[in-house]
Design a protein around this motif. Structure first.
Motif, short mmCIF file in Angstrom:
data_model
loop_
_atom_site.label_atom_id
_atom_site.label_comp_id
_atom_site.label_asym_id
_atom_site.label_seq_id
_atom_site.Cartn_x
_atom_site.Cartn_y
_atom_site.Cartn_z
N SER A 35 0.90 -1.27 -0.04
CA SER A 35 0.13 -0.05 -0.27
C SER A 35 0.85 1.29 -0.17
CB SER A 35 -0.75 -0.07 1.32
OG SER A 35 -1.74 -1.05 1.24
N CYS A 36 0.27 2.40 -0.61
CA CYS A 36 1.17 3.48 -0.61
C CYS A 36 0.07 4.58 -0.68
CB CYS A 36 1.91 3.69 -2.08
SG CYS A 36 2.61 5.43 -2.21
N ALA A 37 -0.01 5.41 0.59
CA ALA A 37 -0.86 6.35 1.00
C ALA A 37 -0.06 7.58 0.97
CB ALA A 37 -1.24 6.34 2.34
N THR A 38 -0.76 8.62 0.22
CA THR A 38 -0.09 10.12 0.07
C THR A 38 -0.94 11.01 0.67
OG1 THR A 38 0.71 11.28 -1.73
CG2 THR A 38 -1.24 10.16 -2.26
N SER A 39 -0.20 12.15 0.55
CA SER A 39 -0.86 13.38 1.10
C SER A 39 -1.20 14.49 -0.03
CB SER A 39 -0.06 14.06 2.19
OG SER A 39 1.27 14.16 1.53
N LEU A 40 -0.81 13.79 -1.19
CA LEU A 40 -1.16 14.70 -2.36
C LEU A 40 -2.62 14.94 -2.45
CD1 LEU A 40 0.40 15.97 -4.78
CD2 LEU A 40 0.10 13.83 -5.95
N SER A 41 -2.87 16.14 -2.65
CA SER A 41 -4.22 16.53 -2.75
C SER A 41 -4.72 16.34 -4.00
CB SER A 41 -4.44 18.09 -2.54
OG SER A 41 -3.62 18.97 -3.32
N ARG A 42 -3.75 16.26 -5.08
CA ARG A 42 -4.19 16.18 -6.55
C ARG A 42 -3.81 14.72 -6.88
NH1 ARG A 42 -1.00 20.44 -6.64
NH2 ARG A 42 0.87 19.39 -7.32
N PHE A 43 -4.02 13.66 -5.98
CA PHE A 43 -3.84 12.25 -6.06
C PHE A 43 -4.73 11.69 -7.19
CE2 PHE A 43 -2.54 8.12 -5.51
CZ PHE A 43 -3.79 7.29 -5.56
N SER A 44 -6.15 12.24 -7.38
CA SER A 44 -6.84 11.40 -8.37
C SER A 44 -6.64 11.92 -9.81
CB SER A 44 -8.46 11.81 -7.87
OG SER A 44 -8.46 13.45 -8.14
N THR A 45 -5.91 12.98 -9.79
CA THR A 45 -5.43 13.21 -11.44
C THR A 45 -4.19 12.83 -11.75
OG1 THR A 45 -4.80 15.64 -10.58
CG2 THR A 45 -7.17 15.39 -11.11
N SER A 46 -3.37 12.12 -11.01
CA SER A 46 -2.08 11.72 -10.99
C SER A 46 -2.06 10.10 -11.40
CB SER A 46 -1.13 11.65 -9.96
OG SER A 46 -1.20 13.20 -9.33
N THR A 47 -0.88 9.95 -12.38
CA THR A 47 -0.50 8.51 -12.34
C THR A 47 0.32 7.78 -11.20
OG1 THR A 47 -0.45 8.72 -14.97
CG2 THR A 47 1.10 7.01 -13.90
N ALA A 48 -0.27 6.87 -10.78
CA ALA A 48 0.50 6.12 -9.55
C ALA A 48 1.15 4.87 -10.04
CB ALA A 48 -0.35 5.87 -8.34
N GLY A 49 2.23 4.28 -9.30
CA GLY A 49 2.63 3.17 -9.78
C GLY A 49 3.65 2.70 -8.83
N TRP A 50 4.23 1.37 -9.08
CA TRP A 50 5.37 1.02 -8.31
C TRP A 50 6.56 0.60 -9.22
CZ3 TRP A 50 4.90 0.30 -3.09
CH2 TRP A 50 3.51 0.42 -2.62
N TYR A 51 7.69 0.70 -8.69
CA TYR A 51 9.08 0.30 -9.34
C TYR A 51 9.44 -0.44 -8.36
CZ TYR A 51 9.34 3.79 -13.35
OH TYR A 51 9.21 4.38 -14.38
N ARG A 52 10.81 -1.26 -8.85
CA ARG A 52 11.04 -2.08 -7.93
C ARG A 52 12.87 -2.19 -8.46
NH1 ARG A 52 9.25 -8.23 -9.24
NH2 ARG A 52 10.24 -8.29 -11.48
N GLN A 53 13.54 -2.41 -7.16
CA GLN A 53 15.07 -2.60 -7.64
C GLN A 53 15.86 -3.66 -7.05
OE1 GLN A 53 17.11 1.16 -7.12
NE2 GLN A 53 18.92 0.32 -8.57
N ALA A 54 16.16 -4.60 -7.56
CA ALA A 54 16.89 -5.75 -7.03
C ALA A 54 18.49 -5.28 -6.76
CB ALA A 54 16.84 -6.96 -7.63
N PRO A 55 19.18 -5.81 -5.86
CA PRO A 55 20.48 -5.74 -5.57
C PRO A 55 21.30 -5.90 -7.08
CG PRO A 55 19.78 -6.86 -3.79
CD PRO A 55 18.58 -6.82 -4.63
#
Length: 116
Positions: A21-41
């Motif tokens: 889960s990723c919760a944000t304080s960004l007020s414009r969240f609904s108009t933003s693209t959201a996502g996940w990246y990952r980085q392995a060693p």
């Protein structure tokens, strides 16, 4: 200052599931693209999944059929449901937001370890 707070990482056995889960304080969240990246060693950061403001999703081929991204605009939260986890999914997972005005915001990262 915009905050992104990730949770849900941890240690899981191969074949198991986790939900990030990723919760944000960004007020414009609904108009933003959201996502996940990952980085392995020793590897470059890679896009895992994203969801646009119109709920269009994109998922990396390496996790297609196993991971699902979703968002709840009422809670300013983006989720990553991960199933059938494999050792190669082990990485630090980062939440990100891309606003309508092309501002980027990143979370601090959460460790996911898949091991028996």
């Amino acid at each position: 200052q915009v905050q992104l707070v990730e949770s849900g990482g941890g240690l899981v056995q191969p074949g198991g599931s986790l939900r990030l889960s990723c919760a944000t304080s960004l007020s414009r969240f609904s108009t933003s693209t959201a996502g996940w990246y990952r980085q392995a060693p020793g590897k470059q950061r890679e896009l895992v999944a994203s969801v646009t403001s119109s709920f269009s999703t994109k998922v990396a081929d390496s996790v297609k059929g196993r991971f699902t991204i979703s968002r709840d605009n009422a809670k300013n939260t983006v989720y990553l449901q991960m199933s059938s986890l494999k050792p190669e999914d082990t990485a630090v997972y980062y939440c990100y937001l891309l606003t309508y005005f092309k501002n980027e915001y990143w979370g601090q990262g959460t460790q996911v370890t898949v091991s028996s």
